[in-house]
Design a protein around this motif. Structure first.
Motif, mmCIF file in Angstrom:
data_model
loop_
_atom_site.group_PDB
_atom_site.id
_atom_site.type_symbol
_atom_site.label_atom_id
_atom_site.label_comp_id
_atom_site.label_asym_id
_atom_site.label_seq_id
_atom_site.Cartn_x
_atom_site.Cartn_y
_atom_site.Cartn_z
ATOM 1 N N PHE A 143 -6.273 4.792 7.637
ATOM 2 C CA PHE A 143 -6.005 3.358 7.687
ATOM 3 C C PHE A 143 -5.660 2.880 6.280
ATOM 4 O O PHE A 143 -6.199 3.388 5.295
ATOM 5 N N PRO A 144 -4.794 1.868 6.175
ATOM 6 C CA PRO A 144 -4.561 1.265 4.855
ATOM 7 C C PRO A 144 -5.802 0.502 4.380
ATOM 8 O O PRO A 144 -6.711 0.224 5.165
ATOM 9 N N ASP A 145 -5.806 0.192 3.119
ATOM 10 C CA ASP A 145 -6.820 -0.715 2.568
ATOM 11 C C ASP A 145 -6.168 -2.094 2.522
ATOM 12 O O ASP A 145 -5.713 -2.559 1.478
ATOM 13 N N TRP A 146 -6.132 -2.755 3.705
ATOM 14 C CA TRP A 146 -5.342 -3.992 3.836
ATOM 15 C C TRP A 146 -5.794 -5.066 2.854
ATOM 16 O O TRP A 146 -5.016 -5.926 2.471
ATOM 17 N N GLU A 147 -7.061 -5.046 2.481
ATOM 18 C CA GLU A 147 -7.564 -6.107 1.598
ATOM 19 C C GLU A 147 -6.935 -6.043 0.217
ATOM 20 O O GLU A 147 -7.053 -6.979 -0.565
ATOM 21 N N LYS A 148 -6.292 -4.918 -0.106
ATOM 22 C CA LYS A 148 -5.613 -4.831 -1.400
ATOM 23 C C LYS A 148 -4.136 -5.202 -1.307
ATOM 24 O O LYS A 148 -3.415 -5.104 -2.298
ATOM 25 N N TRP A 149 -3.673 -5.563 -0.124
ATOM 26 C CA TRP A 149 -2.279 -5.978 0.008
ATOM 27 C C TRP A 149 -2.087 -7.384 -0.572
ATOM 28 O O TRP A 149 -3.005 -8.204 -0.558
ATOM 29 N N HIS A 150 -0.892 -7.639 -1.060
ATOM 30 C CA HIS A 150 -0.524 -8.986 -1.513
ATOM 31 C C HIS A 150 0.723 -9.401 -0.736
ATOM 32 O O HIS A 150 1.831 -9.001 -1.087
ATOM 33 N N LEU A 151 0.531 -10.185 0.321
ATOM 34 C CA LEU A 151 1.661 -10.565 1.161
ATOM 35 C C LEU A 151 2.421 -11.726 0.529
ATOM 36 O O LEU A 151 1.819 -12.668 0.008
ATOM 37 N N GLY B 18 0.766 -1.243 0.000
ATOM 38 C CA GLY B 18 0.000 0.000 0.000
ATOM 39 C C GLY B 18 0.796 1.291 0.000
ATOM 40 O O GLY B 18 0.205 2.365 -0.024
ATOM 41 N N THR B 19 2.133 1.222 0.018
ATOM 42 C CA THR B 19 2.918 2.463 -0.015
ATOM 43 C C THR B 19 2.668 3.210 -1.323
ATOM 44 O O THR B 19 2.463 2.611 -2.371
ATOM 45 N N SER B 20 2.700 4.540 -1.248
ATOM 46 C CA SER B 20 2.402 5.348 -2.427
ATOM 47 C C SER B 20 3.504 5.244 -3.466
ATOM 48 O O SER B 20 4.675 5.525 -3.173
ATOM 49 N N LEU B 21 3.124 4.897 -4.686
ATOM 50 C CA LEU B 21 4.106 4.853 -5.775
ATOM 51 C C LEU B 21 4.536 6.246 -6.219
ATOM 52 O O LEU B 21 5.511 6.389 -6.940
ATOM 53 N N TYR B 22 3.804 7.249 -5.774
ATOM 54 C CA TYR B 22 4.212 8.621 -6.104
ATOM 55 C C TYR B 22 5.622 8.904 -5.590
ATOM 56 O O TYR B 22 6.357 9.695 -6.152
ATOM 57 N N TYR B 23 5.994 8.233 -4.511
ATOM 58 C CA TYR B 23 7.336 8.413 -3.960
ATOM 59 C C TYR B 23 8.303 7.358 -4.484
ATOM 60 O O TYR B 23 9.412 7.227 -3.986
ATOM 61 N N GLY B 24 7.857 6.606 -5.454
ATOM 62 C CA GLY B 24 8.713 5.600 -6.045
ATOM 63 C C GLY B 24 9.620 6.191 -7.112
ATOM 64 O O GLY B 24 9.616 7.394 -7.377
ATOM 65 N N ARG B 25 10.409 5.323 -7.735
ATOM 66 C CA ARG B 25 11.384 5.770 -8.733
ATOM 67 C C ARG B 25 10.996 5.236 -10.100
ATOM 68 O O ARG B 25 10.719 4.028 -10.251
ATOM 69 N N VAL B 26 11.021 6.107 -11.089
ATOM 70 C CA VAL B 26 10.758 5.670 -12.457
ATOM 71 C C VAL B 26 12.061 5.153 -13.051
ATOM 72 O O VAL B 26 13.084 5.845 -12.998
ATOM 73 N N GLU B 27 12.021 3.933 -13.582
ATOM 74 C CA GLU B 27 13.199 3.357 -14.233
ATOM 75 C C GLU B 27 12.906 3.192 -15.722
ATOM 76 O O GLU B 27 11.888 3.676 -16.210
ATOM 77 N N ASP B 28 13.769 2.522 -16.415
ATOM 78 C CA ASP B 28 13.629 2.463 -17.873
ATOM 79 C C ASP B 28 12.272 1.951 -18.321
ATOM 80 O O ASP B 28 11.675 2.476 -19.261
ATOM 81 N N ASP B 29 11.792 0.909 -17.657
ATOM 82 C CA ASP B 29 10.559 0.286 -18.144
ATOM 83 C C ASP B 29 9.551 0.075 -17.021
ATOM 84 O O ASP B 29 8.678 -0.784 -17.144
ATOM 85 N N CYS B 30 9.722 0.800 -15.926
ATOM 86 C CA CYS B 30 8.826 0.540 -14.805
ATOM 87 C C CYS B 30 8.872 1.684 -13.794
ATOM 88 O O CYS B 30 9.691 2.590 -13.894
ATOM 89 N N ILE B 31 7.955 1.622 -12.819
ATOM 90 C CA ILE B 31 8.057 2.457 -11.629
ATOM 91 C C ILE B 31 8.219 1.501 -10.459
ATOM 92 O O ILE B 31 7.570 0.447 -10.401
ATOM 93 N N ARG B 32 9.126 1.868 -9.534
ATOM 94 C CA ARG B 32 9.518 0.931 -8.486
ATOM 95 C C ARG B 32 9.161 1.528 -7.128
ATOM 96 O O ARG B 32 9.489 2.678 -6.830
ATOM 97 N N CYS B 33 8.486 0.731 -6.305
ATOM 98 C CA CYS B 33 8.067 1.191 -4.978
ATOM 99 C C CYS B 33 9.271 1.347 -4.059
ATOM 100 O O CYS B 33 10.195 0.529 -4.072
ATOM 101 N N LEU B 34 9.241 2.368 -3.237
ATOM 102 C CA LEU B 34 10.353 2.614 -2.325
ATOM 103 C C LEU B 34 10.455 1.568 -1.229
ATOM 104 O O LEU B 34 11.553 1.288 -0.728
#
Lengths: 445, 445, 445
Positions: free
Chosen positions: C353-361, B82-98
């Motif tokens: 709160f997170p939306d835990w049901e969308k997590w993929h552990l 659930g971490t925000s991808l807005y704070y992730g890094r854009v790479e050549d072919d993807c965005i990567r979660c922090l």
């Protein structure tokens, strides 16, 4: 008998149709000060604007002054498609909506619908909500209740007295966290005057009102129902031995307090909505030998914040802060104290309502129970279709109203004679005093 | 038939699964302007960022551009934890979660899970929500609906026309208090154009459109359903005697307006969520003799706020203020007027929805009822699994779309001939005009 | 087994009477740092104030220090009529309400009611909510639970160790969007340490912990229940061939993390309420040959933001911004990373709160499930009236507590010997190490 949150909350709502909202809508209430509203024959004051947006008893309203100079109070949202009339244009005899030019006169009549055919009678079918206004003593009052119940405008001497200097507040005292009954609790509370406004500042005035210390008699206190609401009277020790201070303070329904020497000051704490309050104040100083008294002149030149001169930001309590912030100029003023006393009773998680069930009422809290008993009576009266306390409907009673509030230094015997008078006897006595002044010299009323 | 709040509210929600939300998800919508988004072969514009966070139809999304230069639109919150991808890094072919380095490609495929064993197929079991994008005319469009219902991208001439100057707005017009149907009400409202955008400024243009005053004929108005939504047509009095102004304005579904000479302007009012709206605009000026017209050049050099150049703070309406604030540069601009007209219909206590039950609709409000009838039809179509109005699915129909909006000065007879044409006849006529221009000189399309 | 939002939410509330709230109320928690609170024999630090307002586990409280120098923690709102004691005055042995002068001592006893008769016993009938405090190592701790369940104060060596340099954080790290279990998820997550705090910065440390790449063995990881909560242990590849890094990190109940060499650092992430968290940190560096180590001195002189020196505005994450903002000094710090990792899991529309049901552990998320299992056990224990994990009640056990967290470079065999020790064996080993230090030179404990 502890307070119950459910009952208290029901009593604290001010919107249309609520028990207390209906009581509040049986009285005239100030909604703005005159000099904030432009229009008419020109803006006398820089900064005046026309129209203004005001929120009163939970209703969003627009206040304007047409070319006649008369103020008008309408619902903010246009009856056509809801656009805010605050962004409309005031014309000679109407306010006109920006969207399609619908124009409303002071009585809420639709006087123009430029997009409709010229011969259309459609506009006659629409009545826009409007409330009657009275402008007096630098304040604009409105009546928000049912037209058929509209009472006479009460002729308080602070508003209508003659031969005196009148000081009208600037309407800048706005409390973001205050419900109206806790303001009435505060009016009928002689103890907080001694403690919060006195003792805390270092003046040991609490002992002047207390329990037989220093060989002084225990301060007598009485509470009474009055023709206008309620009052308390105390006879407390004075600064000199053998001298006592007779103090009589009135809660005038629905939201006024009247106090100080000669009942000089009347203040309205008007509910903006369920959780905020705007104050208006008028002080009236009778001329002395035809001239303003030194006290009156000193009052109008005092630059410190007061009900008359408050300009408050939304977060001023936070800015002024707590006890450690002694250096702040507002820190030890009466407004700051009342703002803390009343304004922090509420809790954010309860929509700024207090958690009354956690209160512990003691002997000094008689006013809290008394005002609730009186207020519930008014709720019942209004439910039965009767007028609540203090409403004047009979033109024969449309006289100058002297609320017999006072503050005067006396000896014990004279003080106890005053103390033992009923509200009606006091009213007669004060009316006679004002009449005597009229006869004996420059007419103060 | 008065509007009912309950029915209106149901129609005004834009989130997934709501009746109107499902209709809105059958069309391509602009979500950002190209120059705000960095990435690709380098940031062409200072201030461009990669990724960006956008909110569209109530959904929180992250927009990025990988090394291919193609934009991609994904759900903002990582499918892992659930971490925000807005704070992730854009790479050549993807965005990567922090947080744990999960990487997503443009289609929402999980392309790396560095904390899982190298031979793990876990990532193949996860599909991150993603929406297809098209970048054209300086705008990034996305389709937020079900993949199996994805239509062709509509080839509006404002976006795809050639041999002309294209002016794309900066996407800075954001309305914090606006629901989408009140925008459509506004499109199909010739009267507010006359009154709010004309008469109020002192120009007495309202008489040019009215009811037989000054010996002029009563202005004819017609409303029509069109292949793309709806239109109105008026033939109003012109500035010179005997001259009339033919005006045709289109509501293009789901949220566009198309107006001005040659249907020059297309504007999208895209719901951010249930109570706020972001505007995008593209104007297309055909070359005259192979060069930009003076009008086109003047438009791109005009520094005053417009749909193309708006930069709005959240509280700009409050800042610009009411009628008394005549001196403010935005005070008399069309954006200010529409912001007041539409943006103050809502009420804070109703989550910025209007109180429709207090509206009084008159003869001039035909557009309000017409757009509701049409919109409800689209809701029904989508419920039945059909395409709503204007959606193009057949490649044979994938042609340049000329919405026949226009504004032109004519004499009465020529005007009435235009007026009496059906939308389909007008469409054929305009298509022929554009084709003729192509044949006879510099190709405008 | 996917997480369910309903179960997760129930577990994430921290207020009185909630399942987790009751567990949290069985432990001592830091509520403020000593130097922020004035009073006592004088304000040692400029900026210290007395009283302070603090919010802990959803309760609004006032913290003050009377002339004895002892801190006291009371409910914020006066038991008389609810006025905030934050605006009251601290006196020699009490805090006094501004409204009617009720005064409370440190234990919440009403010691004065100046508006009541001198012989009134009314004040004996009122007990104001108060919580016991302990001040140690520059922090003020409080116990917010039932008095009859109050445990001993735990003597962590970070707080009570001697012959070392102690660095106490400034309490300025406040997360506006963080629920407490996602902090515990983060503690027990060796992967995010590698990825979020390492690899993302360019250091290819992820390979030091991975899956048999580069001919290295797959990194062994173990999770254990401990006498204080939970731990993980890893033996990961080191910087030099043949060298490995033994890392042991502890989650200490209810909200602490203990890590770094010699278990040097203890951090508390104290729930302010259901959606925000305040951090406190104490690091303890044993003297080396009777003097502060170079590492210790370097730590206290490092001006970069850390748990010890954070000063955060409410919107600092927005200010620091996303990946494109590489130049920001906080952009690549561990606090920024954890703030993003944990602080953006919540969603505004879900009260953070997170939306835990969308997590993929996945396999790397063992800590997430493990901490939930352990926490639910504590909820059950408290429901049954038992003490939760780590609570010390028997004075015979009131010893210095060495949590055996560590980070040390070793060869493979030594590392695996450490790795295979149980938490109890590790605890005994570490206790022996500290005792040896005591015997062999400058006493570190």
């Amino acid at each position: 008998m502890p307070l119950r949150n459910e009952e208290e909350e029901e009593l604290h709502h001010v919107g249309p149709g609520t028990p207390s909202g209906e009581v509040l809508r049986r009285y005239w209430l100030p909604v703005e000060i005159s000099e904030n509203l432009g229009g008419g024959r020109g803006n006398a004051f820089s900064g005046a604007r026309n129209p203004l947006r005001v929120r009163v008893l939970g209703e969003d309203l627009v206040l304007f002054r047409d070319a006649s100079g008369e103020p008008a109070l309408l619902a903010e949202h246009c009856s056509h498609r809801g656009t805010s009339l605050y962004y409309g244009r005031v014309e000679d005899d109407c306010i006109r909506c920006l969207y399609h030019g619908w124009a409303y006169d002071r009585e809420g009549r639709v006087v123009d619908t430029p997009a409709e055919p010229p011969d259309s009678n459609f506009k006659l079918t629409v009545k826009h909500p409007s409330y009657p206004c009275v402008e007096v003593a630098g304040l604009i009052f409105a009546y928000l209740g049912a037209p058929e119940r509209q009472p006479l405008f009460p002729r308080y001497h602070q508003l209508f007295g003659e031969n005196g200097l009148r000081v009208t507040g600037n309407g800048g005292r706005i409390q973001r966290s205050n419900v109206f009954l806790q303001t009435l609790d505060n009016v009928l509370d002689p103890w907080h005057s001694e403690i919060s406004h006195g003792w805390y500042k270092g003046t040991p005035v609490v002992t002047t009102m207390h329990h037989g210390r220093n060989g002084e008699p225990t301060t007598p206190i009485r509470y009474d129902r009055t023709p206008w609401g309620a009052r308390y009277v105390v006879l407390q020790s004075g600064e000199r031995p053998g001298k006592y201070s007779y103090r009589e303070t009135h809660a005038v329904f629905p939201v006024q307090r009247c106090n100080l020497t000669d009942g000089r000051s009347m203040k309205w704490s008007v509910p903006i909505d369920d959780h905020s309050t705007r104050w208006f104040a008028v002080d009236f100083y009778p001329f002395v030998e035809g001239k303003p008294s030194r006290e009156a002149l000193s009052a109008i030149n005092d630059p410190s914040p007061s009900d008359a001169r408050a300009v408050m930001s939304d977060d001023w309590v936070e800015q002024v802060g707590a006890w450690w912030n002694l250096g702040h100029p507002w820190r030890q003023g009466q407004i700051w104290e009342d703002e803390i006393d009343m304004g922090t009773q509420g809790r954010p998680e309860r929509n700024n309502f207090p958690d009354w069930e956690k209160w512990h009422l003691a002997t000094s809290d008689r006013g809290v129970m008394f005002i609730r008993q009186l207020w519930r009576e008014q709720v019942e009266r209004v439910r039965r279709g009767e007028d609540p306390l203090g409403v004047i409907r009979d033109p024969a009673n449309d006289l100058l109203v002297h609320i017999p509030a006072d503050r005067v230094t006396v000896d014990w015997e004279a003080g106890m004679r005053l103390f033992n008078l009923s509200p009606e006897e006091r009213a007669a006595m004060v009316a006679e005093q004002w009449a005597t002044r009229s006869r004996s010299g420059p007419v103060p009323v």
